[in-house]
Every structure is written in structure tokens, then in C-alpha cells.
Design an enzyme around this catalytic site. Structure first.
Site, PDB file in Angstrom:
ATOM      1  CE1 TYR A  53      -3.974   1.669   0.250  1.00  0.00           C
ATOM      2  CE2 TYR A  53      -3.126   3.216   2.300  1.00  0.00           C
ATOM      3  CZ  TYR A  53      -4.398   2.535   1.311  1.00  0.00           C
ATOM      4  OH  TYR A  53      -5.232   3.749   1.350  1.00  0.00           O
ATOM      5  CB  SER A  68       1.543  -5.752   2.958  1.00  0.00           C
ATOM      6  OG  SER A  68       0.512  -5.114   3.556  1.00  0.00           O
ATOM      7  CD  GLN A  69      -2.424  -1.625  -2.052  1.00  0.00           C
ATOM      8  OE1 GLN A  69      -3.350  -1.288  -2.289  1.00  0.00           O
ATOM      9  NE2 GLN A  69      -0.734  -1.618  -3.151  1.00  0.00           N
ATOM     10  CG  ASP A 118      -0.030  -8.063  10.486  1.00  0.00           C
ATOM     11  OD1 ASP A 118      -0.119  -6.447  10.603  1.00  0.00           O
ATOM     12  OD2 ASP A 118      -0.183  -7.880   9.369  1.00  0.00           O
ATOM     13  CG  HIS A 165       1.899  -4.552   8.108  1.00  0.00           C
ATOM     14  ND1 HIS A 165       1.384  -6.379   7.916  1.00  0.00           N
ATOM     15  CD2 HIS A 165       1.875  -4.409   6.723  1.00  0.00           C
ATOM     16  CE1 HIS A 165       0.835  -6.083   6.535  1.00  0.00           C
ATOM     17  NE2 HIS A 165       1.020  -4.552   6.194  1.00  0.00           N
TER      18      HIS A 165
END
Length: 323
Positions: A92, A187-188, A273, A303
């Protein structure tokens, strides 16, 4: 932050409360049919990067709405035969960055394609080069609420469509082996990877790390950390529109793509996370349709997940799957 989510025994059984839309498959079939009315027009321009062991191409292809999308294709220098292909999606706020930020995977003897995420690339790394020319209604700063009024308008409809086209573009290069294509990201990028696994039926493997965009009903209520928090803050102002938002997000929830995945997968999750809470990651993992699935659990990490340790795990796992 200490452990804040469900105990690991419950995580391994957790199922999302996200309600799958009845027209989920029709929605995505229509979306992909519309983008394929545009010529893919994948162009690969060699780049002089000063990297003596790798060859890099500046890539442009046609994504959602006929819009140009950028990427990097990196190959081992001197490659003459088609290579196993890894298509990667980024986290992101980031973009495709600079070529020398992506040295690992081509150094393993594979072809490596990194997709630029439209409208992003200004928060970290070397930046991005792909605008998002589509407008939308009032949104909270960030990307999570852009077009959230309807599935047809939602930002990630464009991103997921670009991601499918990125696989098609990367496969069109003569030095990539379309029959040995895997998708990956963190992640994203992990959330996009899960979506692509549900939309591209002939991938041979996927590797979603600490994936975002999964189990929206839980994610938007269990964490106050961005980016999920953007949705709650939008609803704080737009009172009474929660059902409308839940409906939109249900078309983009990783758990529904996971239920359609027909490829082996290696997930990672971090139990501290707060950005992508572990229960949301396990929701996608537990919904995964292919029986060949594994998840690496990083008990005391946030994360960042497994970081370079997980890169090693991914290399070993890919070799075990002849990639």
C-alpha cells in the site's frame, strides 16, 4: 504490541462472516471481458541500469479502462530460453520503484515482473509512474474509500483488473514461460495476489505474505490502524451507509477469491500484526480451495512478518514446486 487477536488454535479454524454476492462471478467475468476489449499492447523497452548480471525492461501495458499501466520485467543477463515467471504486486502506497530495488528474484534464475499500482507510489520506495485517471465520490484520504459507493466504482476493481492484465503482459514476453507462472506480494500485494489466484485459473503457485484486503467485516472492526481504519473513518462521517459499504467490499474480499483458487499457495502471517490482523489472514487461508496450502506463522512479529527469513522460505517452497 503483544498478541491481540484470537489464539492460534482458533485462528486455524476461523471463518469470515463476509457474505458472498450472488453475482460475484458474473461481476468479475463482465469486468474482465470489458478490459479484454482493449488491445493488451504490452511493450518492453530495454533499460540501461548498470546492472551487469540482470537485464531490465520498462513495461507498459493496457489495464482497466484502456489505461496504460507500468511495470518492470527483470531477467538474468544472457537468458535465451523461457524462464519460470514470478509476477509481483507491491504494498500500500508504494509503486514499482526503481529497477535496482528488485534484485532478488531474477538473481535466482527466474523472470520477475513487478506491477506499478495505479495512483500509488508516493509513500515509500522509489515511487510510481501510473496515474489513476478515474474520478470518484467523496473519499477519506488514501485509497480504501475511493468509489466505495458501488462495486462498479470501487478503486480495487481497477487494481485487480490491472493485476490480471499484468500476468497476461508478463506472459507475452518470449523469455517467460506462461506454463510456469506464479504470483506473489506482501500486504496490499498479498491481497492482490489472492484476488489474482481467484481470477487467473492456470497459475501454478501463489505466495501471499501477510495479505491485506481479506475478511473486511472483521478487519474493519478489530484494528484501528490504517489502511482499514480509513473505511471506519469514512463511515464515521457518512452515517447510516455501513450496509452499502459492506456490499461493495464483499466483491473485493480475499476470502471469496480464495474459495475459487485452484493453485498451491504459501501464506505468511504475523501474530502481532495490527495492520492485517492474523484472523483476517487465516480467513483467506482457511477458505483456500486448493488442498496444497501452507502458512508460515511468525509469532512475535508485526506487519513486517517474516521479512528476509520468509524470502528464504519462499525460495525453498518454490523449488519444492519445481519453479
Amino acid at each position: 504490541m503483544a498478541l491481540f487477536d484470537l489464539p492460534i488454535e482458533e485462528l486455524r479454524e476461523h471463518r469470515s462472516a463476509s457474505v458472498e454476492p450472488e453475482d460475484f462471478d458474473a461481476f468479475w467475468a463482465k469486468t474482465l471481458a470489458e478490459v479484454r476489449e482493449f488491445d493488451l499492447d504490452a511493450r518492453f523497452e530495454p533499460v540501461d541500469t548498470g546492472l551487469s548480471t540482470l537485464q531490465v525492461f520498462d513495461v507498459t501495458f493496457t489495464g482497466f479502462g484502456g489505461h496504460p499501466v507500468k511495470g518492470w520485467l527483470t531477467l538474468p543477463a544472457g537468458a535465451e530460453e523461457p524462464l519460470p515467471l514470478l509476477v509481483e504486486y507491491v504494498g500500500y502506497g508504494g509503486g514499482r520503484g526503481l529497477p535496482h530495488e528488485h534484485l532478488l528474484w531474477a538473481s535466482t534464475g527466474r523472470a520477475h515482473f513487478v506491477m506499478d499500482t495505479r495512483g500509488q507510489g508516493s509513500a515509500w520506495g522509489g515511487g510510481g509512474d501510473t496515474p489513476d485517471p478515474v474520478g470518484g465520490g467523496p473519499a477519506f484520504p488514501g485509497f480504501m474509500t475511493r468509489g466505495i459507493d458501488a462495486p462498479e466504482n470501487y478503486y480495487y476493481r481497477r487494481v485487480f483488473t490491472d493485476a490480471v492484465r499484468a500476468v497476461e503482459a508478463a506472459r507475452s514476453h518470449p523469455l517467460t514461460d506462461a506454463s510456469r507462472t506464479a504470483a506473489m506480494g506482501a500486504s496490499q500485494g498479498g491481497g492482490i495476489t489472492v484476488a489474482v489466484a481467484g481470477l487467473v485459473p492456470d497459475l501454478v503457485a501463489v505466495l501471499p505474505d501477510v495479505p491485506f484486503l481479506c475478511d473486511f467485516p472483521r478487519a474493519t472492526t478489530i484494528t484501528d490502524r490504517n489502511p482499514y481504519r480509513e473505511i471506519a473513518l469514512w463511515l464515521k462521517t457518512h452515517r447510516g451507509r455501513a450496509d452499502e459499504v459492506r456490499r461493495t467490499l464483499s466483491y473485493f474480499d480475499g476470502v471469496h477469491f480464495a474459495a475459487r483458487a485452484r493453485t498451491p499457495a504459501l501464506f505468511s502471517v504475523a501474530l502481532e500484526d495490527q495492520t492485517c490482523p492474523p484472523s483476517t489472514v487465516f480467513a483467506a487461508y482457511n477458505a483456500w480451495a486448493h488442498e496444497d496450502r501452507a502458512i508460515e506463522v511468525y509469532e512475535f512479529n508485526d506487519h513486517e512478518g517474516g521479512g528476509p527469513f520468509h524470502d528464504g522460505a519462499k525460495m525453498r517452497w518454490l523449488r519444492s514446486h519445481q519453479l
